[in-house]
Design an enzyme around this catalytic site. Structure first.
Site, PDB file in Angstrom:
ATOM      1  N   GLY A  39      35.388  39.745  42.829  1.00 25.37           N
ATOM      2  CA  GLY A  39      35.135  38.648  41.508  1.00 25.37           C
ATOM      3  C   GLY A  39      36.675  39.033  40.695  1.00 25.37           C
ATOM      4  N   MET A  41      38.808  39.601  36.903  1.00 27.16           N
ATOM      5  CA  MET A  41      38.849  40.412  36.114  1.00 27.16           C
ATOM      6  C   MET A  41      37.676  40.233  35.138  1.00 27.16           C
ATOM      7  SD  MET A  41      42.627  40.945  34.767  1.00 27.16           S
ATOM      8  CE  MET A  41      42.501  39.474  33.845  1.00 27.16           C
ATOM      9  N   ASP A  42      36.856  41.126  34.552  1.00 24.26           N
ATOM     10  CA  ASP A  42      35.944  41.026  33.544  1.00 24.26           C
ATOM     11  C   ASP A  42      34.642  40.783  34.094  1.00 24.26           C
ATOM     12  OD1 ASP A  42      37.920  41.766  31.683  1.00 24.26           O
ATOM     13  OD2 ASP A  42      38.358  39.650  31.211  1.00 24.26           O
ATOM     14  N   LYS A  45      32.625  44.203  37.985  1.00 20.83           N
ATOM     15  CA  LYS A  45      32.695  45.126  39.351  1.00 20.83           C
ATOM     16  C   LYS A  45      32.482  46.533  39.207  1.00 20.83           C
ATOM     17  CE  LYS A  45      36.711  43.496  40.115  1.00 20.83           C
ATOM     18  NZ  LYS A  45      36.866  42.703  38.916  1.00 20.83           N
ATOM     19  N   SER A  46      33.079  47.214  38.320  1.00 21.70           N
ATOM     20  CA  SER A  46      33.089  48.414  37.886  1.00 21.70           C
ATOM     21  C   SER A  46      31.745  49.007  37.438  1.00 21.70           C
ATOM     22  CB  SER A  46      34.255  49.032  36.947  1.00 21.70           C
ATOM     23  OG  SER A  46      35.534  48.930  37.550  1.00 21.70           O
ATOM     24  N   ASP A 116      36.132  51.813  44.139  1.00 17.93           N
ATOM     25  CA  ASP A 116      36.476  50.752  43.094  1.00 17.93           C
ATOM     26  C   ASP A 116      38.051  50.536  43.187  1.00 17.93           C
ATOM     27  OD1 ASP A 116      36.068  48.962  41.126  1.00 17.93           O
ATOM     28  OD2 ASP A 116      36.328  50.450  39.477  1.00 17.93           O
ATOM     29  N   GLU A 117      38.266  49.287  42.840  1.00 16.63           N
ATOM     30  CA  GLU A 117      39.628  49.007  42.883  1.00 16.63           C
ATOM     31  C   GLU A 117      40.101  48.739  44.424  1.00 16.63           C
ATOM     32  OE1 GLU A 117      40.902  47.541  40.403  1.00 16.63           O
ATOM     33  OE2 GLU A 117      39.955  48.511  38.697  1.00 16.63           O
ATOM     34  N   ALA A 118      39.372  48.368  45.293  1.00 13.34           N
ATOM     35  CA  ALA A 118      39.498  48.091  46.775  1.00 13.34           C
ATOM     36  C   ALA A 118      40.448  47.497  47.097  1.00 13.34           C
ATOM     37  CB  ALA A 118      38.218  48.123  47.582  1.00 13.34           C
TER      38      ALA A 118
END
Length: 262
Positions: A39, A41-42, A45-46, A116-118
């Site tokens: 998705g 930013m914001d 996801k994290s 994360d940040e994949a």
């Protein structure tokens, strides 16, 4: 030829069953799953990554949290709502299979991976994650942005789209300033949407002071040295497709986007 209803091994409903017969199940190898949650930013996801880890840990499963260039600049998964967890920082040269095997060699369990940040992974690293799922029954959960500031798939995200068993958009819509769903992450330099520059340019979202210049940075802004951005204030803003194309940041250009539950 009609099946013999008196034969205990014959079941005329087998062809309609979604679950293979016991013999067929034994012949099917057990594999892990590779999932990609994506998705703009914001969208949370994290936060979702940490929730998935929490849910698995409560069931007694053991996982490893991995991150590639978290916005905080630290080896952790950090959510914009303030939740953080330590994580293993993944370099571009890291072999993710070796990381898991080293833990097994040390007598540690690894049932699943949270990444994360994949989007910042290399395509080869995504291949390694698929191998861990297929050959070693490790469940892999990847979270990241699909497209870069030019609206093109990140190489890591592109490979995940090609290989993942499941692609799941995060079910919290981020809204453009106009109120439409926002899918694009525009890079803004000196108040203008830019279309050229380094693909990867990570900006912290915290209100911090730049360690080199001493300048205070506001939310979503950072003083960075990148292609054509030396000494410039860079931030990101989520936009709908139309306003991303037009480079229109709205009348309140400092707005970072709004959240709405889908």
């Amino acid at each position: 030829m009609q099946p013999d209803s008196t034969d205990p091994q014959s079941d005329p409903t087998d062809a309609l069953s979604a679950v293979p017969a016991a013999g067929a199940r034994r012949a099917t190898p057990v594999t892990g799953h590779l999932r990609f949650y994506y998705g703009p930013m914001d969208c949370g996801k994290s936060t979702l990554a940490l929730q998935v880890d929490h849910n698995h840990a409560r069931q007694g499963r053991v996982g490893v949290l991995l991150v590639r260039m978290d916005r905080s600049g630290r080896p952790q998964i950090s959510s914009r709502i303030g939740i953080t967890r330590p994580a293993v920082e993944v370099s571009a040269a890291a072999d993710l299979r070796g990381l898991v095997r080293a833990r097994w060699a040390a007598g540690q369990r690894v049932d699943y991976l949270i990444v994360d940040e994949a989007q910042f992974l290399t395509p080869a690293q995504v291949d390694q994650l698929a191998e861990l799922a297929d050959d070693y029954q490790v469940d892999v959960y990847c979270f990241g942005i699909a497209t870069d500031f030019q609206g093109r798939l990140f190489p890591g995200a592109s490979r995940l789209v090609e290989l993942a068993d499941e692609l799941r958009p995060v079910q919290v819509d981020v809204l453009c300033w106009c109120g439409l769903p926002a899918r694009f992450n525009a890079r803004v330099v000196a108040g203008q949407v830019v279309r050229e520059g380094d693909t990867v340019l990570v900006a912290d979202t915290a209100d911090t002071a730049d360690t080199e210049t001493g300048q205070s940075t506001t939310e979503g802004d950072e003083i960075v040295s990148g292609s054509g951005t030396v000494g410039a204030t860079v931030r990101y803003q989520v936009l709908c497709r139309r306003h991303f194309r037009l480079g229109d940041l709205g009348t309140t250009s400092g707005v970072q986007g709004q959240l709405a539950f889908a």
